[in-house]
Design an enzyme around this catalytic site. Structure first.
Site, PDB file in Angstrom:
ATOM      1  N   GLY A 252       7.648 -76.422  18.876  1.00 41.00           N
ATOM      2  CA  GLY A 252       6.252 -76.477  19.292  1.00 41.00           C
ATOM      3  C   GLY A 252       6.159 -76.580  20.799  1.00 41.00           C
TER       4      GLY A 252
ATOM      5  CD  GLN B  95      14.033 -77.875  25.134  1.00 39.09           C
ATOM      6  OE1 GLN B  95      13.975 -78.022  23.913  1.00 39.09           O
ATOM      7  NE2 GLN B  95      13.486 -78.731  25.974  1.00 39.09           N
TER       8      GLN B  95
ATOM      9  CB  SER C 243       3.389 -80.036  19.786  1.00 39.28           C
ATOM     10  OG  SER C 243       4.796 -79.905  19.920  1.00 39.28           O
TER      11      SER C 243
ATOM     12  CD  GLU D 118      13.157 -82.642  25.429  1.00 39.39           C
ATOM     13  OE1 GLU D 118      13.067 -81.426  25.673  1.00 39.39           O
ATOM     14  OE2 GLU D 118      12.171 -83.393  25.364  1.00 39.39           O
TER      15      GLU D 118
ATOM     16  NE  ARG E  14      10.826 -85.608  29.663  1.00 37.41           N
ATOM     17  CZ  ARG E  14      10.228 -85.010  28.642  1.00 37.41           C
ATOM     18  NH1 ARG E  14       9.048 -84.431  28.819  1.00 37.41           N
ATOM     19  NH2 ARG E  14      10.787 -84.991  27.450  1.00 37.41           N
TER      20      ARG E  14
ATOM     21  CB  CYS F  64     -11.520 -75.399  24.649  1.00 35.83           C
ATOM     22  SG  CYS F  64     -10.104 -74.734  23.740  1.00 35.83           S
TER      23      CYS F  64
END
Length: 293
Positions: free
Chosen positions: A84, A165, A88, A163, A118, A222
């Site tokens: 995602g 990726q 997410s 993580e 982080r 939005c």
């Protein structure tokens, strides 16, 4: 002349005891009683003895193998992929599944890339602040040795990867862990980068995964369903670690419009930067000229 033969013996006595050439009948009789080794009868006898010795040897090998302790290979494991955009809930979903596995009595371990520092170097941390201890590693191939080979084989059932990726050896590790070693592997990671390109090798797990879960966030513009990640800064490298100060989840409409705005802004900034550099070089060139008198 004195004779050398005893007078009491016939003159040709010694010649009667000399070896004579065997007759054809005696040769045939001996051959019928004792067939040569190359005859069909001898070959059949040799084959029978060889088969008997082979059967005995096979029985001994089977007995030896049966006496050894038998260890059946572990049943195949599973691979579950969670993908995602940013924000997410991928890490939250991973953590929830890991805790559920542990509560059911299974032994778990979690890995994350050491690039992600982080919040905490030795824990996976959700954006809501939930934590779970983990192994922060540069690659997955080093996990077995760090964890301990014996402990990995005998005291680990479930592996979580956050993580994902950032791991170049992701597919090889997951395939071996599930197919050969019987582990359950739960993988969480980005499926696409800020340009909506495949990120790392997470999507390469889809063909070998048992389940694939695609999460969504909420568009910050939005409030609609957000499936994409928009980078808000000027950096253009693919791997840029950051949080809400760098990325925002957006819907398709605002990704397209926002990406266009960002590209225009970057072009303006690049043009301004180039103009400033040219002006600076001109000033430096002017100041380096010697005054004329």
């Amino acid at each position: 002349m004195r004779t050398l033969i005893s007078p009491s013996l016939p003159p040709f006595f010694f010649s009667l005891h000399l070896p004579t050439k065997p007759s054809l009948f005696s040769t045939a009789l001996r051959a019928s009683r004792y067939p040569p080794l190359t005859s069909p009868a001898a070959a059949a006898l040799n084959n029978t003895n060889s088969h008997h010795r082979s059967s005995v040897s096979q029985r001994r090998e089977l007995h030896t193998a049966a006496s050894k302790p038998f260890s059946a290979p572990p049943p195949p494991g599973e691979i579950h992929v969670v993908v995602g955009p940013m924000f997410s809930g991928k890490t939250t979903t991973l953590l929830r599944r890991i805790l559920s596995e542990r509560e059911s009595g299974r032994r778990v371990a979690v890995i994350k890339s050491d690039k992600d520092d982080r919040y905490c170097a030795e824990s996976i941390v959700t954006h809501d602040g939930e934590k779970f201890p983990c192994w922060a590693l540069p690659d997955l191939s080093s996990f077995k040795e760090r964890f301990g080979l014996d402990a990995y084989r005998n005291r680990l059932d479930v592996i979580g990867i956050d993580e994902a990726q950032f791991f170049g050896d992701l597919v090889e590790f997951c395939r071996e862990a599930a197919d050969v070693e019987g582990k359950t592997v739960i993988v969480a990671g980005l499926d696409g980068d800020y340009l909506r390109r495949s990120f790392g090798s997470v999507l390469d797990l889809v063909p070998i995964a048992d389940t694939v879960t695609k999460l969504a966030s909420r568009c910050e513009v939005c409030g609609k369903r957000a499936s994409f990640t928009l980078r808000k800064t000027e950096e253009r490298e693919t791997e840029l670690i950051g949080g809400a100060e760098v990325y925002m989840p957006v819907c398709r409409s605002h990704y397209v419009s926002g990406q266009g705005v960002l590209e225009t802004a970057r072009a303006v900034l690049d043009a301004s930067s180039s103009q400033r550099d040219a002006t600076q070089r001109g000033l430096e060139a002017t100041s380096s000229l010697s005054p004329l008198f």
